[in-house]
Motif scaffolding. Structure first.
Motif, PDB file in Angstrom:
ATOM      1  N   ASP A 160       0.847  -1.363  -0.078  1.00  0.00           N
ATOM      2  CA  ASP A 160       0.038   0.179   0.111  1.00  0.00           C
ATOM      3  C   ASP A 160       0.975   1.434  -0.089  1.00  0.00           C
ATOM      4  OD1 ASP A 160       0.901  -0.646   2.362  1.00  0.00           O
ATOM      5  OD2 ASP A 160      -0.437   0.408   3.581  1.00  0.00           O
ATOM      6  N   PRO A 161       0.478   2.338  -0.708  1.00  0.00           N
ATOM      7  CA  PRO A 161       1.314   3.464  -0.746  1.00  0.00           C
ATOM      8  C   PRO A 161       1.278   4.208   0.803  1.00  0.00           C
ATOM      9  CG  PRO A 161      -1.055   4.020  -1.681  1.00  0.00           C
ATOM     10  CD  PRO A 161      -0.653   2.437  -1.491  1.00  0.00           C
ATOM     11  N   MET A 162       2.379   4.726   0.921  1.00  0.00           N
ATOM     12  CA  MET A 162       2.877   5.363   2.281  1.00  0.00           C
ATOM     13  C   MET A 162       1.742   6.673   2.397  1.00  0.00           C
ATOM     14  SD  MET A 162       6.833   4.841   2.924  1.00  0.00           S
ATOM     15  CE  MET A 162       6.823   5.541   4.471  1.00  0.00           C
ATOM     16  N   PHE A 163       1.754   7.217   1.483  1.00  0.00           N
ATOM     17  CA  PHE A 163       0.916   8.645   1.479  1.00  0.00           C
ATOM     18  C   PHE A 163      -0.282   8.420   0.271  1.00  0.00           C
ATOM     19  CE2 PHE A 163       5.279  10.087   2.267  1.00  0.00           C
ATOM     20  CZ  PHE A 163       5.032  10.416   3.568  1.00  0.00           C
ATOM     21  N   GLU A 164      -1.522   8.730   0.876  1.00  0.00           N
ATOM     22  CA  GLU A 164      -2.596   8.776  -0.203  1.00  0.00           C
ATOM     23  C   GLU A 164      -2.503   9.714  -1.244  1.00  0.00           C
ATOM     24  OE1 GLU A 164      -6.482   8.108   1.477  1.00  0.00           O
ATOM     25  OE2 GLU A 164      -5.751   7.028   3.105  1.00  0.00           O
ATOM     26  N   LYS A 165      -2.889   9.411  -2.335  1.00  0.00           N
ATOM     27  CA  LYS A 165      -3.089  10.291  -3.621  1.00  0.00           C
ATOM     28  C   LYS A 165      -3.830  11.332  -3.457  1.00  0.00           C
ATOM     29  CE  LYS A 165      -0.627   7.208  -6.783  1.00  0.00           C
ATOM     30  NZ  LYS A 165      -0.734   6.716  -8.041  1.00  0.00           N
ATOM     31  N   LYS A 166      -3.813  12.540  -3.740  1.00  0.00           N
ATOM     32  CA  LYS A 166      -4.772  13.662  -3.410  1.00  0.00           C
ATOM     33  C   LYS A 166      -5.321  13.788  -5.014  1.00  0.00           C
ATOM     34  CE  LYS A 166      -2.199  16.315  -0.035  1.00  0.00           C
ATOM     35  NZ  LYS A 166      -1.730  17.619   0.175  1.00  0.00           N
ATOM     36  N   ASP A 167      -6.575  13.982  -4.799  1.00  0.00           N
ATOM     37  CA  ASP A 167      -7.408  14.115  -6.200  1.00  0.00           C
ATOM     38  C   ASP A 167      -7.283  15.718  -6.358  1.00  0.00           C
ATOM     39  OD1 ASP A 167      -8.467  11.902  -6.343  1.00  0.00           O
ATOM     40  OD2 ASP A 167     -10.126  12.002  -5.151  1.00  0.00           O
ATOM     41  N   THR A 168      -6.862  16.088  -7.483  1.00  0.00           N
ATOM     42  CA  THR A 168      -6.748  17.402  -7.815  1.00  0.00           C
ATOM     43  C   THR A 168      -8.060  17.961  -8.836  1.00  0.00           C
ATOM     44  OG1 THR A 168      -5.492  16.741 -10.015  1.00  0.00           O
ATOM     45  CG2 THR A 168      -4.284  17.362  -8.078  1.00  0.00           C
ATOM     46  N   GLY A 169      -9.138  17.370  -8.670  1.00  0.00           N
ATOM     47  CA  GLY A 169     -10.100  17.435  -9.577  1.00  0.00           C
ATOM     48  C   GLY A 169     -11.302  17.790  -8.994  1.00  0.00           C
TER      49      GLY A 169
END
Length: 121
Positions: A112-121
């Motif tokens: 699992d990724p260490m940091f969650e991806k931010k939605d830019t939309g």
């Protein structure tokens, strides 16, 4: 005396237990030393390296009759096996470092990724 090693070595030539010649010999150098013997008396000539006896011989000076042929004294310096052992130790250390470096790259592997991806939309 012959020094086949790669560094300066100390040596001593002893006559009946007392040092007659104490000197240093450079790498790859050869040195011959003449020692005066007493007439009709057995003298022990010994070579020491790092305060350890390397080789000794008993000689008697007798001008009336010829004596035995002189014996060649030993060479000084580290043995060839010492160089091979140092090379093997260095290679083993490098291999160990490579294994540790490689293993550090694969462990701990997170799915699992260490940091969650931010939605830019």
């Amino acid at each position: 005396m012959t020094n086949v090693g790669g560094r300066i070595e100390d040596y001593a030539i002893e006559e009946d237990g007392s040092a007659t010649v104490a000197d240093r010999i450079g790498p790859g150098a050869t040195r011959a030393t003449k020692i005066n013997l007493r007439e009709d008396r057995t003298t022990t000539v010994a070579v020491t390296w790092r305060n350890e006896p390397v080789k000794s011989a008993k000689r008697t000076a007798n001008c009336a009759k010829p004596s035995d042929a002189p014996e060649n004294l030993p060479r000084t310096g580290p043995e060839d096996a010492t160089m091979y052992a140092r090379i093997a130790t260095g290679v083993a250390a490098m291999i160990t470092g490579l294994i540790i470096f490689w293993y550090g790259g694969i462990w701990p592997r997170r799915r699992d990724p260490m940091f969650e991806k931010k939605d830019t939309g």
